[in-house]
Design an enzyme around this catalytic site. Structure first.
Site, PDB file in Angstrom:
ATOM      1  N   HIS A  88       0.737  -1.096   0.197  1.00 27.05           N
ATOM      2  CA  HIS A  88       0.485  -0.197   0.089  1.00 27.05           C
ATOM      3  C   HIS A  88       0.805   1.129   0.197  1.00 27.05           C
ATOM      4  CE1 HIS A  88       0.164   0.779   4.301  1.00 27.05           C
ATOM      5  NE2 HIS A  88       0.455  -0.382   4.565  1.00 27.05           N
ATOM      6  N   ASP A 147       6.059   0.987   6.490  1.00 25.16           N
ATOM      7  CA  ASP A 147       4.941   0.375   6.144  1.00 25.16           C
ATOM      8  C   ASP A 147       3.742   1.090   5.297  1.00 25.16           C
ATOM      9  OD1 ASP A 147       1.984  -0.037   6.809  1.00 25.16           O
ATOM     10  OD2 ASP A 147       1.777   0.367   8.695  1.00 25.16           O
ATOM     11  N   GLU A 206      -5.006   1.914   2.710  1.00 24.75           N
ATOM     12  CA  GLU A 206      -5.444   0.908   3.630  1.00 24.75           C
ATOM     13  C   GLU A 206      -4.616   0.861   4.909  1.00 24.75           C
ATOM     14  OE1 GLU A 206      -3.804  -2.407   6.292  1.00 24.75           O
ATOM     15  OE2 GLU A 206      -2.476  -0.492   6.244  1.00 24.75           O
ATOM     16  N   GLU A 207      -4.145   2.228   5.547  1.00 29.34           N
ATOM     17  CA  GLU A 207      -4.222   2.077   6.933  1.00 29.34           C
ATOM     18  C   GLU A 207      -5.226   2.789   7.137  1.00 29.34           C
ATOM     19  OE1 GLU A 207      -2.195   1.761   8.495  1.00 29.34           O
ATOM     20  OE2 GLU A 207      -0.117   1.433   7.425  1.00 29.34           O
ATOM     21  N   ASP A 219       3.317  -6.744   3.306  1.00 31.78           N
ATOM     22  CA  ASP A 219       3.180  -5.433   3.873  1.00 31.78           C
ATOM     23  C   ASP A 219       3.439  -5.190   5.542  1.00 31.78           C
ATOM     24  OD1 ASP A 219       1.908  -3.194   5.540  1.00 31.78           O
ATOM     25  OD2 ASP A 219      -0.482  -3.380   5.328  1.00 31.78           O
ATOM     26  N   HIS A 276       3.997   2.851  12.500  1.00 30.72           N
ATOM     27  CA  HIS A 276       3.020   4.194  12.675  1.00 30.72           C
ATOM     28  C   HIS A 276       3.536   5.107  14.169  1.00 30.72           C
ATOM     29  CE1 HIS A 276      -0.773   1.010  11.976  1.00 30.72           C
ATOM     30  NE2 HIS A 276       0.057   1.120  10.604  1.00 30.72           N
TER      31      HIS A 276
HETATM   32 ZN   LIG Z   1       0.448  -1.779   6.395  1.00 32.69          ZN
END
Ligand SMILES: [Zn+2]
Length: 458
Positions: free
Chosen positions: A280, A292, A326-327, A354, A424
């Site tokens: 993503h 990510d 995606e997030e 991912d 994140h």
């Molecule tokens: Zn991800």
């Protein structure tokens, strides 16, 4: 009898030649990725020239343009953008929080708003805190103990789980649904322990939901670093009357137009059978999303580049899909599968990366027993590259909507021990990705796509 022996020998020789050829092709794939790969350069640009790519942001827009252009340079048969409307949430000014033991005596703590959260009132919120570890504990406390307070969800990730994604799954409902649950009992805000196995000062963001709660019932929700979660918990044990102040400045705006980025090598024998590789393109906003999922994006692009540069002509059509959103919405993954269904496109295989750009260990397979057994029969071919983990399991969020009873979904499984140090958080940056580990992942993906294309889906 002689004829039978001859046939057997020929079959064996044939198999021997096939295995040898596969061995040679896979060797050339790893060599090309490690000595002349593009994945690391692409990631460098995405991370350091573009930066974070939250859906609807300028970064996301630039990432769409950049990856489309780079795919365009690979000599693929088709490259295009698939429009998709995405949510746009902005963090605003940096958040601020402190613990107040007595009026005027405060300790600052590190927090960040969760994606999708409403902001606190402009002067912030100050209230007593009630610590819980799960929704049952919250319910047992009830309205009497919770009303007017900030609920502090402090269940840590389970350290003895070797698969750290399992530890994440065991905790993430606090972050995702914490606000919905706490608001039932009149809480005024939610603070969640960051989804991080180690103790450090970084708050980790991530998505949360209000379900269908009316606007006026929505309470602000933020993550606190693991170190500060420990401090808060200890201070609460000493004095349950301490207060927490926090101020967030985030905002949910209207949906905006964005895109999935798609490239394709059209198959020579079965052009209507699609094999997908993807990651993503969007990321959270605190770091630059290198693990990510910048890593998954550039590895997926590298799969098609390696097919082209090594002159491997796939029998089936191979698509790279760089999914948007995606997030915080999964709109890109859903859109892609909806359109595939409308067009009657058969996706026989989809591989998602991912789980970070760390050393690859193997794959999770979501497929029939026959296809799983077929994959197991290739394990020897991966042994020289220390790829040994072939297990049934979850493939990935973006490809999940493509699941049919006949197809094969696969997730690349890298080593996951360091992933949640960065996930994140502001430390999900380019320097946290190792070039060789990233390239090994791309080669591992390419090799599996090569084998499934060559031998077909059972
Ligand atoms: Zn991800």
């Amino acid at each position: 009898m002689l004829k039978k022996i001859l046939i057997c020998t020929c079959v064996l020789l044939g198999a021997y030649t096939h295995a040898q050829k596969d061995e040679a092709v896979i060797k050339s794939i790893y060599k090309a990725s490690l000595t002349n790969g593009k994945s690391y350069d692409w990631l460098n640009y995405l991370s350091n020239q573009i930066g974070s790519r939250l859906s609807g942001s300028l970064g996301a827009e630039r990432a769409v343009e950049y990856t489309k252009e780079e795919l365009g340079n690979l000599g693929l048969d088709k490259v295009w953008l698939q429009p998709v409307m995405v949510p746009k949430w902005v963090r605003g000014a940096k958040e601020y929080a402190y613990i107040e033991t007595v009026p005027g005596k405060t300790t600052t703590v590190n927090i960040c708003a969760l994606g999708g959260s409403v902001a606190t009132p402009s002067l912030g919120i100050k209230a007593q805190v009630v610590e819980v570890h799960d929704f049952e504990e919250l319910e047992a406390l009830g309205k009497e103990m919770v009303e007017g307070k900030i609920v502090f969800f402090n269940r840590p990730m389970q350290a003895d789980l070797i698969q750290t994604f399992e530890a994440y799954s065991g905790c993430v409902n606090q972050r995702y649904e914490g606000a919905v649950q706490a608001s039932k009992f009149g809480a005024v805000g939610v603070i969640v322990r960051s989804m991080n196995l180690r103790l450090d000062d970084l708050p980790h963001t991530g998505s949360m939901t209000y379900n269908d709660l009316p606007l006026e019932s929505r309470i602000p929700s933020a993550a606190i670093s693991t170190n500060d979660a420990e401090v808060l918990s200890t201070m609460l044990q000493l004095d349950k009357n301490i207060k927490l102040y926090f101020k967030t400045n985030c905002k949910q705006l209207k949906d905006v137009l964005s895109y999935n980025v798609i490239g394709e090598i059209t198959g020579s024998e079965f052009p209507n059978e699609y094999m997908l590789v993807g990651g993503h393109l969007d990321s959270w906003d605190l770091g630059d999303g290198s693990h990510d999922d910048g890593a998954g994006v550039v590895q997926s692009m590298e799969v098609l580049r390696l097919f082209k540069t090594l002159g491997i002509n796939p029998k089936r059509s191979i698509r790279v899909v760089l999914f948007m959103n995606e997030e915080n919405g999964l709109r890109g993954g859903n859109k892609y599968s909806e359109e595939a269904e409308q067009k009657g496109e058969t996706h026989v295989f989809a591989l998602e990366s991912d789980s970070g750009g760390f050393t690859p260990r193997g794959f999770h397979f979501n497929c029939s027993e026959a296809n799983y057994q077929q994959a197991l029969s290739w394990q020897e071919l991966f042994k020289p590259y220390l790829i040994h983990y072939f297990e049934k399991g979850y493939a990935g969020a973006d490809v999940r909507p493509l699941k049919s009873k006949d197809n094969v979904l696969v997730g690349l499984v890298p080593d996951s021990q360091r992933y949640f140090d960065h996930h994140h958080a502001s430390t999900d940056t380019f320097d946290a990705v190792n070039k060789r580990e990233l390239e090994l992942g791309a080669a591992t993906m390419t090799s599996l796509v090569y084998l499934f294309d060559k031998y077909g889906i059972q």
